[in-house]
Design a protein around this motif. Structure first.
Motif, PDB file in Angstrom:
ATOM      1  N   ILE A 155       0.827  -1.210   0.000  1.00 61.35           N
ATOM      2  CA  ILE A 155       0.000   0.000   0.000  1.00 61.35           C
ATOM      3  C   ILE A 155       0.856   1.251   0.000  1.00 61.35           C
ATOM      4  O   ILE A 155       0.636   2.184  -0.788  1.00 61.35           O
ATOM      5  N   VAL A 156       1.869   1.296   0.880  1.00 61.69           N
ATOM      6  CA  VAL A 156       2.717   2.481   0.998  1.00 61.69           C
ATOM      7  C   VAL A 156       3.500   2.728  -0.292  1.00 61.69           C
ATOM      8  O   VAL A 156       3.519   3.842  -0.819  1.00 61.69           O
ATOM      9  N   LEU A 157       4.175   1.699  -0.795  1.00 65.29           N
ATOM     10  CA  LEU A 157       4.992   1.871  -1.991  1.00 65.29           C
ATOM     11  C   LEU A 157       4.152   2.220  -3.210  1.00 65.29           C
ATOM     12  O   LEU A 157       4.589   2.956  -4.092  1.00 65.29           O
ATOM     13  N   GLN A 158       2.945   1.708  -3.270  1.00 66.23           N
ATOM     14  CA  GLN A 158       2.044   2.015  -4.375  1.00 66.23           C
ATOM     15  C   GLN A 158       1.641   3.489  -4.334  1.00 66.23           C
ATOM     16  O   GLN A 158       1.495   4.138  -5.361  1.00 66.23           O
ATOM     17  N   GLN A 159       1.477   3.990  -3.110  1.00 70.73           N
ATOM     18  CA  GLN A 159       1.023   5.368  -2.945  1.00 70.73           C
ATOM     19  C   GLN A 159       2.111   6.393  -3.251  1.00 70.73           C
ATOM     20  O   GLN A 159       1.806   7.521  -3.645  1.00 70.73           O
ATOM     21  N   VAL A 160       3.373   6.042  -3.039  1.00 71.13           N
ATOM     22  CA  VAL A 160       4.438   7.035  -3.175  1.00 71.13           C
ATOM     23  C   VAL A 160       5.370   6.783  -4.368  1.00 71.13           C
ATOM     24  O   VAL A 160       6.419   7.393  -4.472  1.00 71.13           O
ATOM     25  N   LYS A 161       4.998   5.898  -5.274  1.00 76.04           N
ATOM     26  CA  LYS A 161       5.852   5.666  -6.442  1.00 76.04           C
ATOM     27  C   LYS A 161       5.737   6.857  -7.392  1.00 76.04           C
ATOM     28  O   LYS A 161       4.737   7.580  -7.406  1.00 76.04           O
ATOM     29  N   ASN A 162       6.774   7.064  -8.188  1.00 73.89           N
ATOM     30  CA  ASN A 162       6.836   8.180  -9.133  1.00 73.89           C
ATOM     31  C   ASN A 162       6.514   9.526  -8.465  1.00 73.89           C
ATOM     32  O   ASN A 162       5.591  10.234  -8.869  1.00 73.89           O
ATOM     33  N   PRO A 163       7.280   9.896  -7.424  1.00 76.45           N
ATOM     34  CA  PRO A 163       6.978  11.133  -6.690  1.00 76.45           C
ATOM     35  C   PRO A 163       7.019  12.388  -7.551  1.00 76.45           C
ATOM     36  O   PRO A 163       6.202  13.297  -7.364  1.00 76.45           O
ATOM     37  N   ALA A 164       7.956  12.456  -8.504  1.00 76.71           N
ATOM     38  CA  ALA A 164       8.046  13.646  -9.346  1.00 76.71           C
ATOM     39  C   ALA A 164       6.780  13.825 -10.174  1.00 76.71           C
ATOM     40  O   ALA A 164       6.259  14.936 -10.316  1.00 76.71           O
TER      41      ALA A 164
ATOM     42  N   SER B 250       1.369  24.837  -2.282  1.00 75.16           N
ATOM     43  CA  SER B 250       0.498  24.224  -1.283  1.00 75.16           C
ATOM     44  C   SER B 250       1.349  23.821  -0.090  1.00 75.16           C
ATOM     45  O   SER B 250       2.586  23.801  -0.179  1.00 75.16           O
ATOM     46  N   PRO B 251       0.730  23.498   1.040  1.00 72.85           N
ATOM     47  CA  PRO B 251       1.520  23.068   2.201  1.00 72.85           C
ATOM     48  C   PRO B 251       2.409  21.874   1.901  1.00 72.85           C
ATOM     49  O   PRO B 251       3.466  21.726   2.497  1.00 72.85           O
ATOM     50  N   SER B 252       1.998  21.022   0.964  1.00 66.25           N
ATOM     51  CA  SER B 252       2.778  19.825   0.683  1.00 66.25           C
ATOM     52  C   SER B 252       4.002  20.096  -0.183  1.00 66.25           C
ATOM     53  O   SER B 252       5.000  19.378  -0.092  1.00 66.25           O
ATOM     54  N   ASN B 253       3.961  21.119  -1.044  1.00 70.99           N
ATOM     55  CA  ASN B 253       5.111  21.369  -1.924  1.00 70.99           C
ATOM     56  C   ASN B 253       5.844  22.672  -1.624  1.00 70.99           C
ATOM     57  O   ASN B 253       6.789  23.040  -2.317  1.00 70.99           O
ATOM     58  N   ALA B 254       5.438  23.375  -0.564  1.00 70.30           N
ATOM     59  CA  ALA B 254       6.009  24.692  -0.271  1.00 70.30           C
ATOM     60  C   ALA B 254       7.522  24.652  -0.106  1.00 70.30           C
ATOM     61  O   ALA B 254       8.227  25.573  -0.524  1.00 70.30           O
ATOM     62  N   HIS B 255       8.039  23.585   0.490  1.00 74.25           N
ATOM     63  CA  HIS B 255       9.481  23.500   0.741  1.00 74.25           C
ATOM     64  C   HIS B 255      10.291  23.269  -0.526  1.00 74.25           C
ATOM     65  O   HIS B 255      11.525  23.352  -0.501  1.00 74.25           O
ATOM     66  N   LEU B 256       9.638  22.984  -1.648  1.00 72.41           N
ATOM     67  CA  LEU B 256      10.337  22.761  -2.906  1.00 72.41           C
ATOM     68  C   LEU B 256      10.731  24.071  -3.594  1.00 72.41           C
ATOM     69  O   LEU B 256      11.680  24.105  -4.375  1.00 72.41           O
ATOM     70  N   TRP B 257      10.007  25.145  -3.316  1.00 69.82           N
ATOM     71  CA  TRP B 257      10.204  26.391  -4.040  1.00 69.82           C
ATOM     72  C   TRP B 257      11.492  27.085  -3.626  1.00 69.82           C
ATOM     73  O   TRP B 257      11.969  26.942  -2.501  1.00 69.82           O
TER      74      TRP B 257
ATOM     75  N   VAL C 164       4.041  12.820   9.599  1.00 68.01           N
ATOM     76  CA  VAL C 164       4.908  13.052   8.443  1.00 68.01           C
ATOM     77  C   VAL C 164       5.307  14.529   8.366  1.00 68.01           C
ATOM     78  O   VAL C 164       6.465  14.849   8.082  1.00 68.01           O
ATOM     79  N   ALA C 165       4.362  15.428   8.621  1.00 69.54           N
ATOM     80  CA  ALA C 165       4.662  16.857   8.565  1.00 69.54           C
ATOM     81  C   ALA C 165       5.726  17.232   9.591  1.00 69.54           C
ATOM     82  O   ALA C 165       6.657  17.987   9.297  1.00 69.54           O
ATOM     83  N   THR C 166       5.606  16.682  10.790  1.00 68.48           N
ATOM     84  CA  THR C 166       6.578  16.983  11.847  1.00 68.48           C
ATOM     85  C   THR C 166       7.922  16.346  11.552  1.00 68.48           C
ATOM     86  O   THR C 166       8.976  16.978  11.682  1.00 68.48           O
ATOM     87  N   ARG C 167       7.896  15.086  11.122  1.00 69.85           N
ATOM     88  CA  ARG C 167       9.133  14.354  10.872  1.00 69.85           C
ATOM     89  C   ARG C 167       9.907  14.927   9.686  1.00 69.85           C
ATOM     90  O   ARG C 167      11.140  14.908   9.671  1.00 69.85           O
ATOM     91  N   SER C 168       9.203  15.480   8.709  1.00 76.30           N
ATOM     92  CA  SER C 168       9.868  15.970   7.507  1.00 76.30           C
ATOM     93  C   SER C 168      10.830  17.110   7.815  1.00 76.30           C
ATOM     94  O   SER C 168      11.835  17.296   7.122  1.00 76.30           O
ATOM     95  N   LYS C 169      10.528  17.876   8.857  1.00 76.61           N
ATOM     96  CA  LYS C 169      11.381  19.013   9.194  1.00 76.61           C
ATOM     97  C   LYS C 169      12.804  18.582   9.534  1.00 76.61           C
ATOM     98  O   LYS C 169      13.765  19.292   9.234  1.00 76.61           O
ATOM     99  N   SER C 170      12.936  17.426  10.153  1.00 77.93           N
ATOM    100  CA  SER C 170      14.258  16.977  10.589  1.00 77.93           C
ATOM    101  C   SER C 170      15.081  16.359   9.454  1.00 77.93           C
ATOM    102  O   SER C 170      16.260  16.058   9.639  1.00 77.93           O
TER     103      SER C 170
ATOM    104  N   LEU D 243       4.690  12.446  -0.463  1.00 82.84           N
ATOM    105  CA  LEU D 243       4.131  11.772   0.705  1.00 82.84           C
ATOM    106  C   LEU D 243       3.178  12.690   1.452  1.00 82.84           C
ATOM    107  O   LEU D 243       2.104  12.272   1.896  1.00 82.84           O
ATOM    108  N   LEU D 244       3.542  13.972   1.577  1.00 83.13           N
ATOM    109  CA  LEU D 244       2.664  14.930   2.248  1.00 83.13           C
ATOM    110  C   LEU D 244       1.356  15.093   1.479  1.00 83.13           C
ATOM    111  O   LEU D 244       0.284  15.230   2.088  1.00 83.13           O
ATOM    112  N   GLU D 245       1.448  15.086   0.158  1.00 80.53           N
ATOM    113  CA  GLU D 245       0.248  15.214  -0.669  1.00 80.53           C
ATOM    114  C   GLU D 245      -0.674  14.019  -0.449  1.00 80.53           C
ATOM    115  O   GLU D 245      -1.897  14.167  -0.327  1.00 80.53           O
TER     116      GLU D 245
END
Length: 249
Positions: free
Chosen positions: A46-55, A218-225, A170-176, A154-156
Motif C-alpha cells: 500500500i505504501v509503496l504504491q502510494q508514493v511511487k513516481n513522486p516527481a 500548497s503546504p505539501s510542496n512549499a518547501h520545494l520552491w 509526516v509533517a513533523t518528521r519531515s522538518k528533521s 508523501l505529504l500530498e
C-alpha cells in the motif's frame, strides 16, 4: 519515515487478522506471526504504491508547459550551459503561467524537472536568471531536490486517503530531514558555479519585491520552491539573511 509508516499500518492491518485467527482456534503464536507478516506485506504494498513516481505526483499539481523556443530562448540556453557546468543531466524545463515570482526543482530517480514561473522569467535579467538556474540545478545535484520531492509526494498523499492518520507525523518528521541551512548552502553552491554572487543576490531581491506564492503552491510542496511561501512546513531563512550572506561573499 516510510518504514515507520509501514510498521504502524502493518499493526493496524494485522490486529483484526490475528483476532480472526484466534477465534478460529489457531494457536496465539501462529496467529500473531501470520498477522504480523501479512500486515507487513500488505502495508508495504500500500505504501509503496502510494508514493511511487513522486516527481510525477508533484508535477501533476503544477499546471506547467514546455518553454517557447523563441520567447524562452535565454532560459533554455542557460539550462543547457549550466547543466554542463554542474554535471547534472539536462533537465526538463516547465514554465508556469503565473505572475508570482518563484521556481523549484522536482526530481526522482527517473529525472529532473526545473519549474519556473513566467512572472520570474520576465522579471530577471540574464545574470539574475543565471543565478536562479544555477541554484535550481545545484539542488538537483546535491540530492536535496529528490528528497524534497519524495517528502512533497508523501505529504500530498497524507492530505487524504489511507495515509490521513499519518499526516501530522509526516509533517513533523519531515522538518528533521533537511539541513536548517539548506537555503544558504544552496545559494553559496550556486554562486560557486556562476562566480557572480551579485546576480543571485539581485534575483532574490526581485523575489522579495513581489509575491512568491504561485497558485500551484500548497503546504505539501512549499518547501520545494526557491523561496518557500509562508505555508512551508520546512523552515526557511529569510530573504534578507540570504541576500546579506551573498553580498558578503
Amino acid at each position: 519515515m516510510l518504514l515507520v509508516i509501514i510498521g504502524v499500518l502493518a499493526l493496524v492491518l494485522a490486529t483484526p487478522l490475528v483476532l480472526i485467527l484466534l477465534l478460529l482456534g489457531v494457536p496465539w503464536f501462529v496467529g500473531l506471526a501470520v498477522g504480523i507478516v501479512a500486515g507487513l506485506v500488505v502495508g508495504s504494498v500500500i505504501v509503496l504504491q502510494q508514493v511511487k513516481n513522486p516527481a510525477t505526483q508533484v508535477l501533476s499539481t503544477v499546471s506547467g508547459r514546455s518553454p517557447d523556443p523563441i520567447a524562452h530562448a535565454r532560459l533554455i540556453n542557460l539550462v543547457e550551459g549550466l547543466s554542463l557546468s554542474t554535471g547534472v543531466v539536462e533537465p526538463t524545463v516547465t514554465v508556469v503561467d503565473d505572475h508570482a515570482l518563484n521556481a523549484m526543482t522536482v526530481a526522482d530517480p527517473a529525472g529532473v524537472t526545473v519549474v519556473i514561473t513566467q512572472g520570474l522569467v520576465a522579471s530577471l535579467d540574464r545574470m539574475e536568471l543565471e543565478g536562479v538556474v544555477a541554484e535550481l540545478l545545484v539542488r538537483a545535484k546535491d540530492g536535496d531536490a529528490e528528497l524534497a520531492t519524495a517528502v512533497a509526494a508523501l505529504l500530498e498523499r497524507c492530505s487524504g486517503g489511507v495515509f490521513k492518520p499519518f499526516e501530522s507525523f509526516v509533517a513533523t518528521r519531515s522538518k528533521s530531514l533537511f539541513d536548517e541551512d539548506r537555503d544558504l548552502l544552496a545559494d553559496q553552491a550556486a554562486v560557486g558555479i556562476t562566480r557572480y554572487p551579485p546576480g543571485l543576490a539581485s534575483a532574490l531581491a526581485t523575489l522579495k519585491s513581489g509575491t512568491v506564492k504561485p497558485m500551484a503552491a500548497s503546504p505539501s510542496n512549499a518547501h520545494l520552491w526557491l523561496v518557500p511561501p509562508a505555508t512551508a512546513l520546512v523552515p526557511s531563512h529569510s530573504l534578507d539573511l540570504r541576500i546579506d550572506v551573498l553580498e558578503e561573499i
